[in-house]
Design an enzyme around this catalytic site. Structure first.
Site, PDB file in Angstrom:
ATOM      1  CD  GLU A   1     -26.032 -15.462  -2.638  1.00 12.73           C
ATOM      2  OE1 GLU A   1     -25.880 -14.923  -3.707  1.00 12.73           O
ATOM      3  OE2 GLU A   1     -25.827 -14.863  -1.414  1.00 12.73           O
TER       4      GLU A   1
ATOM      5  CB  SER B   1      13.110 -39.616  42.339  1.00 11.07           C
ATOM      6  OG  SER B   1      13.851 -38.913  43.421  1.00 11.07           O
TER       7      SER B   1
END
Length: 798
Positions: free
Chosen positions: A114, A487
């Protein structure tokens, strides 16, 4: 000209008798002088124009002083108790990292591509501008002229429009930033602010996104890959464009070498390194999306919109190892069930080109709409027969499936298969690996499930999986789904019975019951046991172990449905969701998975009601603690039932895991301190196992969102219990066997623990000991109205 003279003769218009001694100016000299004057004038005009522009524009520049205390938008980040990131929420996924903490390899990779002269220029790299200009003429490889400072000015303050006005403002801002900030401050802003794709801002967030690791641990090759993203985050995305990303990565490695940031040996090794890119379906990712979303809602209720920008870090009670175990256990259980289902057909179809060389692109395009779901991955069939199926993956890999791997889709490989079910060339199907490493055809499940685990001593949520896959279905089945417990609800009725004089040895008759229309107010009701058999009188502990429905109904008749309804609220259940009718004995009410876990925690911790909690600490991005919770201490204010009641219930629930419907639990885990109960509702619509060890309680539920039968043989013991066992194998690793001490108020009688007043013939002896519990002369109150009549007819099984 006179002989010997160096002077020309006088011109005809010269004064008589005089020579003209003035030299004539050459036309080229006049042109040069004129050009200089013109250029100087033009330059002066430009200077004056710039001066005017500065005078007008500079006062309008944004105030950049706030960058001296850089505070970007920071997302909400959610962690497990041991620091594993499980979720981020916010427009910008960012992890603010000071420049001093940025690894040198990452900074060097960025500078190399860059702005290699970042520390030499003062905002504008004039050499770089010249180089870019020459590149535009085609003399050199194309390189950008924007410096890092210029990019900061543009990204933080300006739009992306390409106009002369914006360029002037960019230059002015660049000089202003260079004057106000140090180079390190500018680089820190850039490396935290830049967008790098996949909602990631800054290199620390990108490292987590693409490699699943902290930035401090990236290699040269990984740093070069990340440094390639700022130019075009989409075009050079290593997930969606791996080939282009690699080409740019190789170029950046060359630039790092040219600028002296790495050696030739390092460059060679970096170019050869194979990167492990982390995709959204990465199996290494900790899946806790339901927890993260739950936390987001809780934090938002406190902090509002600041939740997504303030940089809050939330630590939860979750344990990453147990969360991973819960996720894998539930998925395995559901996929094992799915292998027993009828093949529903391919997910789609793609017309493959005639040239096999063009298949890769066609497969990539087709599977883009069928993303992988964890270990259940998508593929396109290129060959299909009854004995072999060959599929192609987006990576270009060809996978051959034979033998047992074809069994789940056998109906789709038949010549008689319907067109919508038949597997043929171009079919889009799902595959997964089997335990032996071979491949198998499968399908995305339609069934759902849930698993939650709590510490019964504190209420801390240790694991929570709200469904098969969050991306597929965001409905949290742990906290949002109201289902019938079957149950698995019976222990709460039995607990109420202990307070009415029942003991583990109380004998209750397992014989048929019948309620005619005059009693029900509607259709006759004749409840059944799951296996359709009746075994006559039996002790209470055997009846619960075998999940006998007739015994549970008779117990509720003796206790009284209204008394039982009042009792279950002690465990955290809503009375209005459990009407006081006989069907409550079979779990006909509505519960959530979290409620069941909270209820069973009362048995596990000796009788205390604990509230589940997730968030242990909230801090801001600077580490300041905003909230810190402390685990509650159990005391009498939280007592739900007496310790002796919990102890005796544990005796009953231990029998279930030793010799009853959940005997596989102790048989597999090889320890006696396991307690729990299976649950399967009528027609196997809801499937449960709820159980615990004194240090952890866990509940599993499996069923369809739109209720329908799971299959006649799909009981809680077959479907949910294996998931629970699979999870507890991890959760109990290294945990010693724990046997709770006998609390006060109990005496041993006939090998069983009973309330001491019952042994002495006290007032609690309502049901006779060692004899059949009395048959009620009148049945319990029955519902009225069509809805309640339907409820009483909704029967439940084991």
């Amino acid at each position: 000209m006179p002989p010997g003279s160096d002077h020309p003769p006088p011109s005809s218009d010269a004064a008589p008798g005089r020579w003209d001694n003035r030299p004539k100016r050459h036309w080229a000299s006049r042109l040069i002088i004129g050009s200089v004057v013109a250029v100087s004038g033009f330059g002066l005009s430009i200077v004056l124009l710039i001066a005017v522009a500065l005078a007008v524009a500079y006062p309008n520049l944004p105030d950049v002083s706030d960058l001296t205390d850089y505070r970007p938008k920071l997302p909400l980040r959610v962690f497990t108790a041991d620091g594993v990131l499980i979720g981020e929420f916010g427009e910008e996924r960012r992890h603010l990292t000071p420049i001093a903490s940025m690894p040198a390899v990452m900074k060097n990779a960025v500078l190399a591509i860059e702005d290699a002269r970042f520390y030499q220029h003062h905002g504008v790299d004039y050499i770089g501008v010249l180089r870019a200009g020459l590149a535009n003429l085609g003399r050199f490889k194309s390189q950008g002229a924007s410096t890092i400072t210029m990019q900061v000015a543009r990204n933080v303050y300006l739009s992306s429009e390409k106009t002369y006005t914006r360029k002037i403002y960019e230059l002015l801002l660049t000089f202003k930033l260079e004057h106000l900030l140090t180079k390190d401050q500018i680089l820190e802003i850039y490396m935290n602010q830049i967008f790098l794709g996949n909602r990631s801002y800054g290199f620390a967030a990108a490292s987590e996104t693409y490699f699943g690791k902290p930035l401090q641990f990236v290699t040269v090759a990984e740093a070069a890959m990340l440094a390639g993203l700022p130019k075009a985050p989409s075009a050079y995305n290593p997930i969606s464009n791996p080939k282009r990303a690699r080409v740019r990565q190789q170029h950046i490695i060359d630039r790092m070498l040219e600028n002296g940031f790495i050696t030739a040996e390092q460059a060679k090794a970096a170019k050869a390194e194979t990167l492990k890119i982390r995709s959204s379906s990465d199996p290494a990712r900790l899946h806790a999306e339901f927890v993260a979303e739950n936390v987001r809602q809780l934090v938002f209720s406190q902090y509002g919109e600041e939740t997504y920008t303030r940089g809050l870090n939330v630590h939860t009670s979750l344990r990453s190892i147990e969360q991973e175990a819960a996720y894998r256990a539930l998925r395995k259980g559901i996929m094992d069930y799915e292998r027993r289902q009828v093949f529903r057909g391919p997910e789609g179809f793609v017309e493959l080109p005639a040239d096999p060389k063009e298949w890769d692109d066609a497969v990539d395009d087709a599977l883009a709409e069928h993303p992988d779901n964890g270990d259940v991955i998508a593929a396109v069939v290129v060959e299909a027969s009854a004995k072999q199926v060959i599929v192609l993956r987006p990576s270009g890999d060809r996978i051959e499936i034979t033998g047992a791997g074809l069994r789940p889709a056998q109906s789709g490989l038949s010549d008689k298969a319907a067109p919508a079910v038949r597997i043929r060339k171009g079919s889009i199907i799902r595959i997964m690996t089997l335990p032996d490493g071979t491949w198998s055809i499968t399908q995305l499940p339609e069934v759902e499930g849930a698993l939650v685990a709590l510490d019964p001593r504190t209420g801390a949520v240790r694991a929570l999986v709200g469904g098969f896959d969050y991306a597929k279905n965001k409905f949290n089945h742990v906290t949002q789904a109201w289902r019938q417990p079957g149950s698995a609800f019976k222990p709460f009725i039995y607990s109420a019975a202990l307070e009415k004089g029942f003991t583990p040895s109380t004998v209750v008759n397992d014989e048929p019951l019948f309620f005619d229309a005059g009693v029900t107010g509607g259709q006759p009701w004749e409840p059944k046991n799951y296996d359709g058999k009746f075994e006559g009188p039996m002790p209470l502990h055997i009846a619960l172990a075998k999940s006998k429905n007739m015994v549970s109904i008779r117990v509720l008749q003796s206790v009284g449905a209204q008394n039982a309804q009042d009792w279950i609220t002690r465990f955290g259940f809503d009375a209005e969701r459990h009407p006081p009718y006989l069907t409550m004995a079979l779990g006909a009410g509505s519960v959530t998975v979290m409620q069941m876990a909270t209820g069973y925690a009362v048995f596990a911790n000796g009788g205390f009601r604990v509230n589940p909690w997730l968030i242990s600490r909230i801090s801001d991005q600077k580490g300041r603690v905003l909230f810190e919770g402390t685990p509650p201490k159990l005391d009498d204010n939280q007592r739900a039932i007496e310790a002796r009641n919990a102890f005796v219930m544990n005796r009953l629930l231990q029998e279930v895991t030793r010799s009853g419907t959940a005997a596989r639990a102790q048989g597999t885990l090889k320890r006696a301190d396991l307690y729990g109960k299976t649950g399967t509702t009528n027609d196997s619509i809801d499937n449960w196992f709820a159980g615990f060890q004194p240090s952890i309680v866990s509940v599993v539920w499996i069923g369809y969102d739109n209720p329908r039968s799971l299959g006649e043989s799909e009981t809680g013991g077959r479907l949910s219990l294996p998931v629970w066992i699979n999870f507890m194998e991890t959760a109990l690793k290294g945990v010693p066997v724990m046997e709770p001490g006998v609390p006060e108020g109990l005496v041993s009688a006939g090998g069983e623990w009973v309330f001491d007043e019952l042994a002495g013939g006290g007032v609690r002896q309502i049901a006779p000991q060692a004899t059949a519990a009395p048959e009620p002369k009148e049945p319990a109150k029955t519902p009225s109205g069509a809805d309640e009549r339907n409820r009483i007819l909704d029967l439940f099984r084991n």
